[in-house]
Design an enzyme around this catalytic site. Structure first.
Site, PDB file in Angstrom:
ATOM      1  N   PRO A  16     -67.537  82.486  60.955  1.00 15.03           N
ATOM      2  CA  PRO A  16     -67.586  81.633  62.145  1.00 15.03           C
ATOM      3  C   PRO A  16     -66.211  81.554  62.752  1.00 15.03           C
ATOM      4  CG  PRO A  16     -67.539  80.168  60.206  1.00 15.03           C
ATOM      5  CD  PRO A  16     -67.511  81.794  59.720  1.00 15.03           C
ATOM      6  N   GLU A 104     -62.990  90.239  68.217  1.00 16.71           N
ATOM      7  CA  GLU A 104     -63.907  89.820  69.047  1.00 16.71           C
ATOM      8  C   GLU A 104     -64.765  90.785  69.479  1.00 16.71           C
ATOM      9  OE1 GLU A 104     -63.927  86.606  69.400  1.00 16.71           O
ATOM     10  OE2 GLU A 104     -61.864  85.627  69.540  1.00 16.71           O
TER      11      GLU A 104
HETATM   12  P1  ADP Z   1     -60.852  83.140  63.432  1.00 18.22           P
HETATM   13  O1  ADP Z   1     -60.236  84.583  64.135  1.00 18.22           O
HETATM   14  O2  ADP Z   1     -61.757  83.381  62.484  1.00 18.22           O
HETATM   15  O3  ADP Z   1     -61.266  82.375  64.822  1.00 18.22           O
HETATM   16  P2  ADP Z   1     -58.078  82.558  62.940  1.00 18.22           P
HETATM   17  O4  ADP Z   1     -57.576  83.725  62.157  1.00 18.22           O
HETATM   18  O5  ADP Z   1     -57.515  82.594  64.484  1.00 18.22           O
HETATM   19  O6  ADP Z   1     -59.598  82.514  62.801  1.00 18.22           O
HETATM   20  O7  ADP Z   1     -57.549  81.297  62.550  1.00 18.22           O
HETATM   21  C1  ADP Z   1     -57.678  80.790  61.192  1.00 18.22           C
HETATM   22  C2  ADP Z   1     -56.830  79.423  61.164  1.00 18.22           C
HETATM   23  O8  ADP Z   1     -57.309  78.371  61.686  1.00 18.22           O
HETATM   24  C3  ADP Z   1     -56.898  78.947  59.503  1.00 18.22           C
HETATM   25  O9  ADP Z   1     -55.924  79.558  58.631  1.00 18.22           O
HETATM   26  C4  ADP Z   1     -56.339  77.614  59.756  1.00 18.22           C
HETATM   27  O10 ADP Z   1     -55.107  77.450  60.033  1.00 18.22           O
HETATM   28  C5  ADP Z   1     -56.939  77.188  61.204  1.00 18.22           C
HETATM   29  N1  ADP Z   1     -58.063  76.218  61.280  1.00 18.22           N
HETATM   30  C6  ADP Z   1     -58.242  75.398  62.231  1.00 18.22           C
HETATM   31  N2  ADP Z   1     -59.577  74.516  62.015  1.00 18.22           N
HETATM   32  C7  ADP Z   1     -59.905  75.022  60.875  1.00 18.22           C
HETATM   33  C8  ADP Z   1     -61.128  74.731  60.312  1.00 18.22           C
HETATM   34  N3  ADP Z   1     -62.144  73.842  60.508  1.00 18.22           N
HETATM   35  N4  ADP Z   1     -61.397  75.676  58.995  1.00 18.22           N
HETATM   36  C9  ADP Z   1     -60.572  76.535  58.864  1.00 18.22           C
HETATM   37  N5  ADP Z   1     -59.230  76.785  59.155  1.00 18.22           N
HETATM   38  C10 ADP Z   1     -59.073  76.177  60.378  1.00 18.22           C
END
Ligand code: ADP
Length: 206
Positions: A16, A104
């Site tokens: 997610p 993405e």
């Molecule tokens: P994705 O690409 O899956 O959206 P990202 O790599 O951009 O994820 O970001 C992950 C980072 O977001 C985590 O290492 C943490 O620092 C931050 N983060 C913010 N909210 C949350 C959450 N609810 N659960 C886990 N990580 C979170």
């Protein structure tokens, strides 16, 4: 370092929102760059403009990437038919990079599956990161095909913003309220926000 697989193959990173997919893609790409491999990273352009950009994680790390309008732009860049990053319009066909990353990837059209398989068959390490599920918790675009065909799948979890449990779903909120099933998946508006949620706390209104 090249990964446990010989030659070309497909690696998929899913989970997610906020599960660290971009972080993991950046980690793998950075290791390849340290090994002096040729790496190209792509992501969908949000504003219909093909341009040099970056993939950045929520935690702030980043790698260079090309923002593309679709699979055709990726094909054009791989074959050297575009002029981005200094390519001459009549340049020789480019050699394929060692590694191709796409972030993405759920937003790309179905043809991204054929592209990924062609590259893997041609010897490229293909690393794809994307949402496995949309806000309704239903499979997102090309992801089922990519997951089924990948040599390697990493399914990451985030942290549920309600209870702190591992989160597998992306809660869509419109004006702070859970979105309805029929609300468009991609809806342009400042009121839209997303939170990581577990199965229990993920809500989709009828
Ligand atoms: P994705 O690409 O899956 O959206 P990202 O790599 O951009 O994820 O970001 C992950 C980072 O977001 C985590 O290492 C943490 O620092 C931050 N983060 C913010 N909210 C949350 C959450 N609810 N659960 C886990 N990580 C979170």
């Amino acid at each position: 370092l090249r990964s446990p697989f010989h030659g070309g193959h497909l690696e998929v990173i899913v989970g997610p929102m906020f599960s660290g997919k971009s972080e993991e893609l950046i980690r793998r790409v950075t290791r390849s760059l340290i090994a002096r491999q040729n790496v190209l990273v792509f992501k969908p352009a949000l504003d219909d403009r093909y341009h040099a950009s970056a993939v950045a994680s929520h935690a702030g790390r980043s790698v260079q990437a090309l923002a593309v309008r679709g699979v055709a732009d990726i094909r054009a860049h791989l074959s050297g038919e575009d002029r981005l990053l200094g390519a001459e319009p009549d340049a020789e066909k480019r050699p394929l990079p060692d590694v191709v990353g796409i972030d993405e990837v759920q937003f790309f059209e179905a043809d991204v599956v054929a592209l990924a398989l062609e590259l893997a068959d041609a010897g490229v390490r293909v690393i794809l990161a994307g949402l496995d599920l949309d806000f309704r918790a239903e499979p997102f675009g090309p992801m089922p095909q990519l997951l089924a065909r990948a040599e390697s799948v990493e399914k990451l979890t985030a942290i549920c913003t309600v209870c702190g449990a591992p989160a597998t779903r992306s809660q869509r909120l419109i004006g702070g309220q859970p979105a309805r099933y029929d609300d468009a998946v991609v809806l342009v508006g400042a009121q839209d926000s997303y939170e990581a949620r577990c199965r229990v706390h993920h809500i989709v209104l009828e």
